[in-house]
Design a protein around this motif. Sequence first.
Motif, PDB file in Angstrom:
ATOM      1  N   GLN A  60       0.824  -1.216   0.000  1.00  0.00           N
ATOM      2  CA  GLN A  60       0.000   0.000   0.000  1.00  0.00           C
ATOM      3  C   GLN A  60       0.855   1.261   0.000  1.00  0.00           C
ATOM      4  N   ARG A  61       2.091   1.147   0.440  1.00  0.00           N
ATOM      5  CA  ARG A  61       2.972   2.319   0.534  1.00  0.00           C
ATOM      6  C   ARG A  61       4.063   2.332  -0.540  1.00  0.00           C
ATOM      7  N   LEU A  62       4.283   1.170  -1.189  1.00  0.00           N
ATOM      8  CA  LEU A  62       5.365   1.087  -2.172  1.00  0.00           C
ATOM      9  C   LEU A  62       4.874   0.979  -3.610  1.00  0.00           C
ATOM     10  N   THR A  63       3.898   0.112  -3.869  1.00  0.00           N
ATOM     11  CA  THR A  63       3.547  -0.208  -5.256  1.00  0.00           C
ATOM     12  C   THR A  63       2.125   0.158  -5.634  1.00  0.00           C
ATOM     13  N   SER A  88       4.727   3.506  10.923  1.00  0.00           N
ATOM     14  CA  SER A  88       5.065   4.737  10.206  1.00  0.00           C
ATOM     15  C   SER A  88       4.729   5.884  11.149  1.00  0.00           C
ATOM     16  N   PRO A  89       5.739   6.585  11.676  1.00  0.00           N
ATOM     17  CA  PRO A  89       5.476   7.613  12.690  1.00  0.00           C
ATOM     18  C   PRO A  89       4.713   8.801  12.114  1.00  0.00           C
ATOM     19  N   ALA A  90       3.895   9.418  12.960  1.00  0.00           N
ATOM     20  CA  ALA A  90       3.072  10.551  12.513  1.00  0.00           C
ATOM     21  C   ALA A  90       3.929  11.730  12.096  1.00  0.00           C
ATOM     22  N   GLU A  91       5.098  11.892  12.714  1.00  0.00           N
ATOM     23  CA  GLU A  91       5.940  13.050  12.388  1.00  0.00           C
ATOM     24  C   GLU A  91       6.687  12.885  11.065  1.00  0.00           C
ATOM     25  N   ASN A  92       6.716  11.662  10.516  1.00  0.00           N
ATOM     26  CA  ASN A  92       7.399  11.445   9.239  1.00  0.00           C
ATOM     27  C   ASN A  92       6.783  10.239   8.541  1.00  0.00           C
ATOM     28  N   THR A  93       5.715  10.471   7.778  1.00  0.00           N
ATOM     29  CA  THR A  93       5.015   9.360   7.119  1.00  0.00           C
ATOM     30  C   THR A  93       5.745   8.860   5.883  1.00  0.00           C
ATOM     31  N   GLU A  94       6.870   9.505   5.509  1.00  0.00           N
ATOM     32  CA  GLU A  94       7.696   9.014   4.402  1.00  0.00           C
ATOM     33  C   GLU A  94       8.625   7.894   4.872  1.00  0.00           C
ATOM     34  N   GLU A  95       8.534   7.547   6.134  1.00  0.00           N
ATOM     35  CA  GLU A  95       9.427   6.546   6.713  1.00  0.00           C
ATOM     36  C   GLU A  95       8.613   5.380   7.259  1.00  0.00           C
ATOM     37  N   VAL A  96       9.071   4.171   6.994  1.00  0.00           N
ATOM     38  CA  VAL A  96       8.429   2.955   7.502  1.00  0.00           C
ATOM     39  C   VAL A  96       9.469   2.141   8.253  1.00  0.00           C
ATOM     40  N   LEU A  97       9.106   1.694   9.446  1.00  0.00           N
ATOM     41  CA  LEU A  97       9.973   0.840  10.257  1.00  0.00           C
ATOM     42  C   LEU A  97       9.370  -0.564  10.291  1.00  0.00           C
ATOM     43  N   LEU A  98      10.121  -1.539   9.837  1.00  0.00           N
ATOM     44  CA  LEU A  98       9.694  -2.937   9.871  1.00  0.00           C
ATOM     45  C   LEU A  98      10.566  -3.677  10.883  1.00  0.00           C
ATOM     46  N   ASN A 139      12.944   4.487   3.599  1.00  0.00           N
ATOM     47  CA  ASN A 139      12.505   5.807   3.156  1.00  0.00           C
ATOM     48  C   ASN A 139      11.714   5.619   1.870  1.00  0.00           C
ATOM     49  N   LEU A 140      10.416   5.884   1.924  1.00  0.00           N
ATOM     50  CA  LEU A 140       9.543   5.634   0.775  1.00  0.00           C
ATOM     51  C   LEU A 140       9.901   6.516  -0.413  1.00  0.00           C
ATOM     52  N   GLY A 141      10.303   7.758  -0.144  1.00  0.00           N
ATOM     53  CA  GLY A 141      10.672   8.649  -1.239  1.00  0.00           C
ATOM     54  C   GLY A 141      11.896   8.152  -1.992  1.00  0.00           C
ATOM     55  N   ALA A 143      12.924   5.042  -2.123  1.00  0.00           N
ATOM     56  CA  ALA A 143      12.566   3.805  -2.822  1.00  0.00           C
ATOM     57  C   ALA A 143      11.846   4.120  -4.134  1.00  0.00           C
ATOM     58  N   ALA A 144      10.948   5.128  -4.129  1.00  0.00           N
ATOM     59  CA  ALA A 144      10.243   5.503  -5.351  1.00  0.00           C
ATOM     60  C   ALA A 144      11.205   6.085  -6.381  1.00  0.00           C
ATOM     61  N   ALA A 145      12.172   6.866  -5.914  1.00  0.00           N
ATOM     62  CA  ALA A 145      13.138   7.475  -6.829  1.00  0.00           C
ATOM     63  C   ALA A 145      14.035   6.422  -7.478  1.00  0.00           C
ATOM     64  N   SER A 146      14.313   5.348  -6.771  1.00  0.00           N
ATOM     65  CA  SER A 146      15.187   4.301  -7.314  1.00  0.00           C
ATOM     66  C   SER A 146      14.479   3.437  -8.346  1.00  0.00           C
ATOM     67  N   GLY A 147      13.133   3.425  -8.323  1.00  0.00           N
ATOM     68  CA  GLY A 147      12.378   2.597  -9.251  1.00  0.00           C
ATOM     69  C   GLY A 147      12.383   1.120  -8.914  1.00  0.00           C
ATOM     70  N   LYS A 148      12.826   0.749  -7.713  1.00  0.00           N
ATOM     71  CA  LYS A 148      12.918  -0.656  -7.319  1.00  0.00           C
ATOM     72  C   LYS A 148      11.931  -0.989  -6.210  1.00  0.00           C
ATOM     73  N   GLN A 149      10.727  -0.408  -6.313  1.00  0.00           N
ATOM     74  CA  GLN A 149       9.751  -0.638  -5.249  1.00  0.00           C
ATOM     75  C   GLN A 149       9.354  -2.111  -5.145  1.00  0.00           C
ATOM     76  N   GLN A 150       9.136  -2.783  -6.294  1.00  0.00           N
ATOM     77  CA  GLN A 150       8.704  -4.176  -6.259  1.00  0.00           C
ATOM     78  C   GLN A 150       9.798  -5.067  -5.667  1.00  0.00           C
TER      79      GLN A 150
END
Length: 341
Positions: A60-63, A88-98, A139-141, A143-150
């Motif tokens: 939902q956040r990558l692809t 995904s913290p409220a102060e930075n939703t561009e970041e996901v911690l797994l 960092n979702l941004g 990952a999107a810039a790299s084009g390797k989300q999948q």
Amino acid sequence: GGAGGGLDPGLPAPPAPPATGPPARPKPAGPQPRATMARQTPGMVFLGSDHPIVTEALAQRLTAEEPKREPCEIMCSDFDDVSFKIASPAENTEEVLLSIAVRNMPELAENGTTQYLEELFPGMLVDPEPSYSVTLRLNLGEAAASGKQQEMLEKMSQLKRHVMGGPLVKAFRDTVGGTANGKPVVVLHYRSNETMFICPSNEKTTVIFLVDFHDETDRAVASVFLQEFADTRVGGAPPASYSREPPLELSSVTVPTQQNCAGFLSFSLEPRHLGGANLDKAVTLLTGFRAYLMYHVKASKTYLHMRMRKRVSTWLQVLKRAMPEEEKEKKTASGKTFTRK
């Protein structure tokens, strides 16, 4: 479920079952999260090495066509006493911690898991969240810039496989590279009552599972299933052996005494079994073996129960049709009722 003669990393992925029922709805354009749960072929089921909830949350956040950017905290569990947390913290939703919690992380880290994770996720390992063993920061941004989300989605959704498979990867690479001789037996207490042993050498790496079931019926079914692994031979597959006593490869280590032990199943993988992509496939199959075994034990019990219920239902139908003959009144020539005493 059926049993094969060991694990065969050389076999292609099983084909998908034919579609039945009404035609499927057309899928929306754009990349879709890959199928999870299980792949099925006649007689056996291969459970996926990814976690469906983790895959869905990350997809939902990558692809997704419209990627989510909202705070979240999702916790879920997996086989082998493993648990996950996606935040995904409220102060930075561009970041996901797994984060992932496993019961024997010190053993895994000591035998190659940390190096393997650094290789797979460069720059993403951070200090683990409280009560967890490993945490990845994405960092979702970026990952999107790299084009390797999948690619990132597939790697992160299989985090359990990577964490528990680190020692296997190290042992297999040592065997292929001819540097395994003299290495000690690796003992991994990956479940509260079960142990995996990795015995490396230049000729082969032997992976031994101590299998334990508390339930007596489960233990009996598992013993039959494990014996089938040893008795059945598949061309090109690593040989498997089964015994109720510890194999000779474990003579140098202390084997825990288990009251409910169903036996020891050993897989011997030679360099020819580990060439190219077969190494990764072998790691995937071995890290998922315990869940595979549990699934087929439960499926076998379900099948037996269904057969018993069907047989009982058939007997009940026979009893209902077997109506006793009614005894008719008999009368004498004078018209009096005759009663037998």
